[in-house]
Design an enzyme around this catalytic site. Structure first.
Site, PDB file in Angstrom:
ATOM      1  N   GLU A  36       8.441 -47.616  88.017  1.00 50.49           N
ATOM      2  CA  GLU A  36       8.691 -46.641  86.957  1.00 50.49           C
ATOM      3  C   GLU A  36       7.524 -45.685  86.777  1.00 50.49           C
ATOM      4  O   GLU A  36       6.373 -46.142  86.811  1.00 50.49           O
ATOM      5  CB  GLU A  36       8.863 -47.403  85.631  1.00 50.49           C
ATOM      6  CG  GLU A  36      10.295 -47.690  85.293  1.00 50.49           C
ATOM      7  CD  GLU A  36      10.424 -48.551  84.057  1.00 50.49           C
ATOM      8  OE1 GLU A  36      11.044 -49.607  84.168  1.00 50.49           O
ATOM      9  OE2 GLU A  36       9.894 -48.175  83.002  1.00 50.49           O
ATOM     10  N   ARG A  81      12.734 -56.114  83.479  1.00 49.49           N
ATOM     11  CA  ARG A  81      11.690 -55.402  84.215  1.00 49.49           C
ATOM     12  C   ARG A  81      12.146 -55.221  85.662  1.00 49.49           C
ATOM     13  O   ARG A  81      12.698 -56.152  86.264  1.00 49.49           O
ATOM     14  CB  ARG A  81      10.375 -56.191  84.212  1.00 49.49           C
ATOM     15  CG  ARG A  81       9.569 -56.114  82.931  1.00 49.49           C
ATOM     16  CD  ARG A  81       8.993 -54.719  82.675  1.00 49.49           C
ATOM     17  NE  ARG A  81       8.201 -54.664  81.444  1.00 49.49           N
ATOM     18  CZ  ARG A  81       8.686 -54.377  80.237  1.00 49.49           C
ATOM     19  NH1 ARG A  81       9.966 -54.121  80.073  1.00 49.49           N
ATOM     20  NH2 ARG A  81       7.885 -54.344  79.172  1.00 49.49           N
ATOM     21  N   HIS A 101      14.605 -46.502  80.995  1.00 49.60           N
ATOM     22  CA  HIS A 101      13.947 -47.533  80.184  1.00 49.60           C
ATOM     23  C   HIS A 101      14.148 -47.264  78.683  1.00 49.60           C
ATOM     24  O   HIS A 101      13.182 -47.009  77.959  1.00 49.60           O
ATOM     25  CB  HIS A 101      12.445 -47.605  80.526  1.00 49.60           C
ATOM     26  CG  HIS A 101      11.797 -48.882  80.041  1.00 49.60           C
ATOM     27  ND1 HIS A 101      10.776 -49.507  80.703  1.00 49.60           N
ATOM     28  CD2 HIS A 101      12.027 -49.656  78.957  1.00 49.60           C
ATOM     29  CE1 HIS A 101      10.402 -50.589  80.056  1.00 49.60           C
ATOM     30  NE2 HIS A 101      11.159 -50.703  78.978  1.00 49.60           N
TER      31      HIS A 101
HETATM   32  C1  8YV Z   1       9.512 -51.024  74.997  1.00 51.53           C
HETATM   33  C2  8YV Z   1      10.054 -52.962  76.535  1.00 51.53           C
HETATM   34  O1  8YV Z   1      10.075 -49.828  74.619  1.00 51.53           O
HETATM   35  O2  8YV Z   1       9.102 -54.074  74.700  1.00 51.53           O
HETATM   36  C3  8YV Z   1       9.312 -54.062  75.886  1.00 51.53           C
HETATM   37  O3  8YV Z   1       8.927 -54.990  76.622  1.00 51.53           O
HETATM   38  O4  8YV Z   1      10.335 -53.046  77.660  1.00 51.53           O
HETATM   39  C4  8YV Z   1      10.488 -51.704  75.883  1.00 51.53           C
HETATM   40  O5  8YV Z   1      11.727 -51.936  75.312  1.00 51.53           O
HETATM   41  C5  8YV Z   1       8.204 -50.764  75.657  1.00 51.53           C
HETATM   42  O6  8YV Z   1       7.700 -51.896  76.250  1.00 51.53           O
HETATM   43  C6  8YV Z   1       7.185 -50.250  74.706  1.00 51.53           C
HETATM   44  O7  8YV Z   1       5.895 -50.518  75.137  1.00 51.53           O
END
Ligand code: 8YV
Length: 329
Positions: free
Chosen positions: A273, A244, A291
């Site tokens: 983001e 993140r 992302h």
């Molecule tokens: C997802 C992500 O695509 O799962 C996670 O925490 O960061 C991503 O890889 C995204 O969160 C989908 O909501």
């Protein structure tokens, strides 16, 4: 005999067809075919009527949204592993269960992390841009030189599932594995990965050639890589983040990259983001991705399956397998 009313499940973004079809069979499902991210007003409308909300990382389910939820909202079944977009405390106080989709994104995210490590250290994106620009004048013995990975040290910040999957890959590339984690991992895992544990993140950062962020974003990890800590890293070090954006002080990182105080960065996630600062976008020594760490067809279907299992188990009156509680983070 009257059939039991199906629960209303509101899905905030477009999911794979096969998942949407199954959800429509099982529940009274409201889809977002256009896939436009929902505004706060639309989310409020959704929580006023939904029995179950299926959000993603692009929906901020904060106290303000949850305060508007009707008493029928019992479950927030997030499509994703990270849950930093959901106010877990408020959800718990309001008796709303929260679930996520852990485990099924591990290998894909580790692949992308390794890809970023290679891309930034070997200048893959820069080289691609050069060829595409039509300005490439041919091979030269001292042009487009990056740095060798074999024999270098990789420091992993956060040795959970993804951190460990990255370590397995990195060993194949000749990197020695170092890690910092709240808890030391099981001795068997440490032995398998020949991983060195650093109790002190500061000390680890000061000695690595590549650093990868693989911990969740929680109040405790916000700006874990602060301006002060980033300065501990050596100027030849590369930093990669597929976790993140909030875990790194992005402004401080940008300043250091501009000044050459760090060799480069591979970033799949950003602090604000989808906004990415022009300063970061103008740098050559960064690889920037939108992302997409877990963006595989297989992964998205697996995530959808997990959402379905969580929702179905819950509406059938059982404890869903992927409940998230603050204490776990
Ligand atoms: C997802 C992500 O695509 O799962 C996670 O925490 O960061 C991503 O890889 C995204 O969160 C989908 O909501």
């Amino acid at each position: 005999m009257s059939e039991k009313k199906k629960p209303l499940v509101v899905v905030t973004r477009k999911l794979p067809d096969v998942i949407e079809t199954r959800m429509m069979e099982l529940f009274d499902t409201r889809l977002n075919i256009e896939d436009a991210p929902m505004s706060a007003e639309q989310l409020i409308e959704a929580v006023r009527v939904a029995d179950v909300l299926v959000p993603t990382v692009t929906d901020r389910i904060d106290a303000r949204i949850l305060a508007e939820a009707g008493p029928q909202l019992r479950l927030v079944a997030s499509f994703g592993t990270g849950v930093d977009h959901i106010d877990l405390k408020t959800a718990r106080q309001r008796g709303i269960t929260v679930t996520n989709t852990p485990g099924v994104l591990t290998e894909d995210t580790a692949d992308m992390t390794m890809a970023l490590i290679l891309a930034v250290s070997r200048r893959i994106a820069e080289g691609e841009r050069l060829v595409r620009s039509g300005e490439w004048n041919g091979w030269g013995p001292t042009t487009m030189l990056g740095h060798r990975l074999w024999g270098k040290r990789l420091g992993i910040v956060g040795m959970g599932r993804i951190g460990q999957a990255l370590a397995r890959r990195a060993r194949g590339f000749g990197l020695s594995i170092h890690y910092h984690n709240r808890r030391r991992v099981h001795p068997e895992v440490e032995a398998e990965l020949e991983a060195t544990y650093w109790d002190s993140l500061d000390q680890m950062l000061a000695r690595m050639d590549v650093v990868s962020v693989n911990c969740p974003h929680t109040p405790a990890t916000y700006h874990l890589l602060s301006a002060r800590r980033l300065k501990l890293m050596r100027p030849h070090c590369y930093l990669v983040n597929t976790a993140r954006g909030e875990v790194i002080d992005e402004n401080a990182l940008t300043r250091m990259l501009e000044k050459g105080e760090l060799a480069g960065a591979g970033l799949d996630v950003f602090e604000h983001e989808p906004a990415v600062s022009p300063k970061l976008r103008n740098l050559e020594n960064v690889v920037l991705l939108p992302h997409m760490g877990s963006a595989t067809i297989e992964g998205r279907i697996d995530m959808g399956e997990k959402v379905i299992i969580n929702v179905k188990t819950f509406v059938d009156g059982h404890a869903p397998p992927d409940r998230v509680i603050e204490a776990m983070l």
